[in-house]
Design a protein around this motif. Structure first.
Motif, PDB file in Angstrom:
ATOM      1  N   VAL A  69     -11.595   9.667   6.526  1.00 38.32           N
ATOM      2  CA  VAL A  69     -10.746   9.397   5.374  1.00 38.32           C
ATOM      3  C   VAL A  69     -11.518   8.435   4.477  1.00 38.32           C
ATOM      4  N   ASP A  70     -11.953   8.942   3.348  1.00 31.54           N
ATOM      5  CA  ASP A  70     -12.860   8.222   2.455  1.00 31.54           C
ATOM      6  C   ASP A  70     -12.089   7.308   1.496  1.00 31.54           C
ATOM      7  N   VAL A 113       0.846  -1.192   0.000  1.00 34.97           N
ATOM      8  CA  VAL A 113       0.000   0.000   0.000  1.00 34.97           C
ATOM      9  C   VAL A 113       0.879   1.237   0.000  1.00 34.97           C
ATOM     10  N   ARG A 114       0.664   2.093  -0.948  1.00 36.47           N
ATOM     11  CA  ARG A 114       1.450   3.318  -1.029  1.00 36.47           C
ATOM     12  C   ARG A 114       0.847   4.398  -0.143  1.00 36.47           C
ATOM     13  N   SER A 115       1.729   5.164   0.466  1.00 32.55           N
ATOM     14  CA  SER A 115       1.278   6.264   1.295  1.00 32.55           C
ATOM     15  C   SER A 115       0.827   7.437   0.427  1.00 32.55           C
ATOM     16  N   GLY A 116      -0.300   8.022   0.833  1.00 30.60           N
ATOM     17  CA  GLY A 116      -0.786   9.215   0.162  1.00 30.60           C
ATOM     18  C   GLY A 116      -0.432  10.466   0.933  1.00 30.60           C
ATOM     19  N   ASP A 123       0.040   7.921   8.329  1.00 34.22           N
ATOM     20  CA  ASP A 123      -0.065   7.936   6.874  1.00 34.22           C
ATOM     21  C   ASP A 123      -1.403   7.381   6.427  1.00 34.22           C
ATOM     22  N   ILE A 124      -1.948   7.983   5.389  1.00 37.33           N
ATOM     23  CA  ILE A 124      -3.159   7.441   4.780  1.00 37.33           C
ATOM     24  C   ILE A 124      -2.797   6.852   3.414  1.00 37.33           C
ATOM     25  N   LEU A 135      -1.459   0.413   7.445  1.00 43.82           N
ATOM     26  CA  LEU A 135      -0.533   1.504   7.146  1.00 43.82           C
ATOM     27  C   LEU A 135      -0.669   2.614   8.187  1.00 43.82           C
ATOM     28  N   ALA A 136      -1.922   2.979   8.509  1.00 48.56           N
ATOM     29  CA  ALA A 136      -2.152   4.017   9.512  1.00 48.56           C
ATOM     30  C   ALA A 136      -1.591   3.599  10.860  1.00 48.56           C
TER      31      ALA A 136
END
Length: 199
Positions: free
Chosen positions: A85-86, A29-32, A49-50, A188-189
């Motif tokens: 966070v949608d 999962v890539r961080s946004g 991180d989201i 990730l969060a």
């Protein structure tokens, strides 16, 4: 995913079915970007991180009326909803929600138990602990009986306590399938969770 298991045995036993698949895919999962700090859509006592393409938005406002509405409508147990966070822009139906509360004497497990109890029709709660970024927290997976959808679905949440008060991150989803599809973003969060500049 060593960061996700640094809490020891409790952490490994907390997630319910589907967690092993989560741990193998979460690394992909890539961080946004980071949420919670200065300049991010939501000001929080923590940062994390989201996932890429997930869209964060603050809930409520600065006015007195907005705070009153938040206390009446957006409160669950000891905390109130402050950020959503949608996942929809990334192709899933659900939210990672951040809740905050007033500073007090309760530890993370107590806050989390009160949060889950306030949700209503829940069952099969499994609690555990974790550490991340110098924070020690509590985590839970459970089933929620959704009266609107007339089905039981899997959900999970974590809680940490900061100098500014408790923070709860909750992952729901339209149903269990959607929930499990979003687990890598939740992981990730959790693994990037750390105190904010004032937390």
């Amino acid at each position: 995913m060593a960061g996700c298991s640094s809490g020891g045995g409790d952490n490994g036993s907390t997630p319910s079915d589907g967690s092993s698949a989560t741990r193998t895919t979460a690394a992909a999962v890539r961080s946004g970007g980071s949420l919670g700090g200065a300049g991010s859509p939501c000001a929080l006592p923590v940062t994390f991180d989201i996932a890429e393409e997930w869209k964060a938005e603050a809930v409520g406002g600065d006015g007195e009326v907005s705070r009153e509405i938040a206390d009446a409508v957006l409160r669950q147990g000891p905390v109130a909803l402050v950020c959503e966070v949608d996942a929809k822009p990334a192709g899933s139906i659900g939210f990672l929600r951040a809740w905050t509360g007033e500073a007090g004497d309760d530890d993370a497990r107590t806050v989390l138990e009160a949060f889950v109890a306030a949700q209503g029709e829940v069952s099969k709660e499994k609690y555990g602990g974790f550490t991340a970024g110098g924070l020690t927290g509590a985590e839970v997976t459970y089933r929620y009986d959704d009266e609107f959808l007339e089905e039981s679905k899997e959900e999970r949440a974590l809680a940490v306590v900061t100098a500014q008060g408790p923070v709860v991150l909750h992952l729901g989803g339209l149903d269990t399938e959607e929930h499990r599809a979003m687990l890598p973003a939740y992981e990730l969060a959790r693994k990037t969770l750390r105190p904010g500049s004032a937390g």
